[in-house]
Design a protein around this motif. Sequence first.
Motif, PDB file in Angstrom:
ATOM      1  N   LEU A 109       1.922   6.577   3.586  1.00  0.00           N
ATOM      2  CA  LEU A 109       1.004   5.464   3.850  1.00  0.00           C
ATOM      3  C   LEU A 109      -0.081   5.902   4.837  1.00  0.00           C
TER       4      LEU A 109
ATOM      5  N   TYR B   3       0.810  -1.222   0.000  1.00  0.00           N
ATOM      6  CA  TYR B   3       0.000   0.000   0.000  1.00  0.00           C
ATOM      7  C   TYR B   3       0.846   1.276   0.000  1.00  0.00           C
ATOM      8  N   LEU B   4       2.181   1.133   0.101  1.00  0.00           N
ATOM      9  CA  LEU B   4       3.049   2.315  -0.019  1.00  0.00           C
ATOM     10  C   LEU B   4       2.958   2.910  -1.427  1.00  0.00           C
TER      11      LEU B   4
ATOM     12  N   THR C 279       6.311  -1.102   8.564  1.00  0.00           N
ATOM     13  CA  THR C 279       5.758  -0.986   7.208  1.00  0.00           C
ATOM     14  C   THR C 279       6.510  -1.810   6.157  1.00  0.00           C
TER      15      THR C 279
END
Length: 324
Positions: A222, A36-37, A283
């Motif tokens: 993010l 999702y970055l 992350t």
Amino acid sequence: MLVEHLETINSSVAQFAADVHAGLDRPGQKELPSKYLYDSIGSTLFEAISLLPEYGLTRADERILRRHASDIAELLPSPLIVSELGSGSGKKTRCILEALCKREAISYYPIEISATALASCERELAGIDCISIVGIEREYVDGLREVANRRAPGAHLLILFLGSTIGNFDAGADQRFLQRIRDILLPGDSLLLGADLLKPLSQLIPAYDDPIGITAAFNLNLLARINRELDADFNLRQFEHVARFNEDTNSVEMHLRSKESQTVTIPRAELMVRFSHGETIWTESSHKYSESEISILAGASGFRCEAQWTDVEWCFAENLFIAV
Ligand code: TRP
């Protein structure tokens, strides 16, 4: 050149909400999936990271490919179709495709979850004669199955997996992922795999925590994306980017650290999250390989490592795996 677009299956907002919920509502280390970055802002920031003097990885990848494109092409069977997992901008791929196009027309299937990246890849490669590009906006394994279904009898497949994305899998998951790729391939098909190698911390940490803060922005985006898409109220100024080396796993870990104790609401994920002072959200991890570890990885996932090229300026290896 022919450019075709396969149907778009975006990972939906509902899926994003579910993944955010699962990652932040768990006991122990909070986490968010690194895929999702890469929304359009994230992909653009990553392009900027790859230009940073501190982040030598992308340039090393490019240098090796440029220098050895014809050596690599010579080791590959014909006829050949090419697919790439995570095309990025397509810049690195250009020299490989040009080397291959010298001997035959090539169909190229970049697989990307980012429509922005796919579009810029198509633009970048548009000038090459004898190439047809079919962009596939899917997750890697699904996309690859689609490519395998389209292959003509007798055609060999070359998969490009560059930029050391393999290092972003958890321990053990790199091998399981390569095995899933191998299961879609036939014996004699090949995988060109980029892998970042172990190097001194004085070089590694600035690569993931640059002084002008682009990597920090990339990571913080993010949380901004969760605000934009899930109506959350993350105050980005109350979180900071952290990069640290985990000696047990040989990986650089990226986290977002809460600068104070705070509560965040994420309405579209039906979630309220409490953060204590100093608590982090993990992350991404970027594993750094030893050269021998790469050959072992090949063997353990149904390949043999046919050739390995390294860069002297930035410890990075391009590896040609052949499916056995
Ligand atoms: N694949 C890249 C890497 O492991 C991704 C990356 C670079 C990254 N810098 C980052 C991911 C910072 C999160 C945060 O090198």
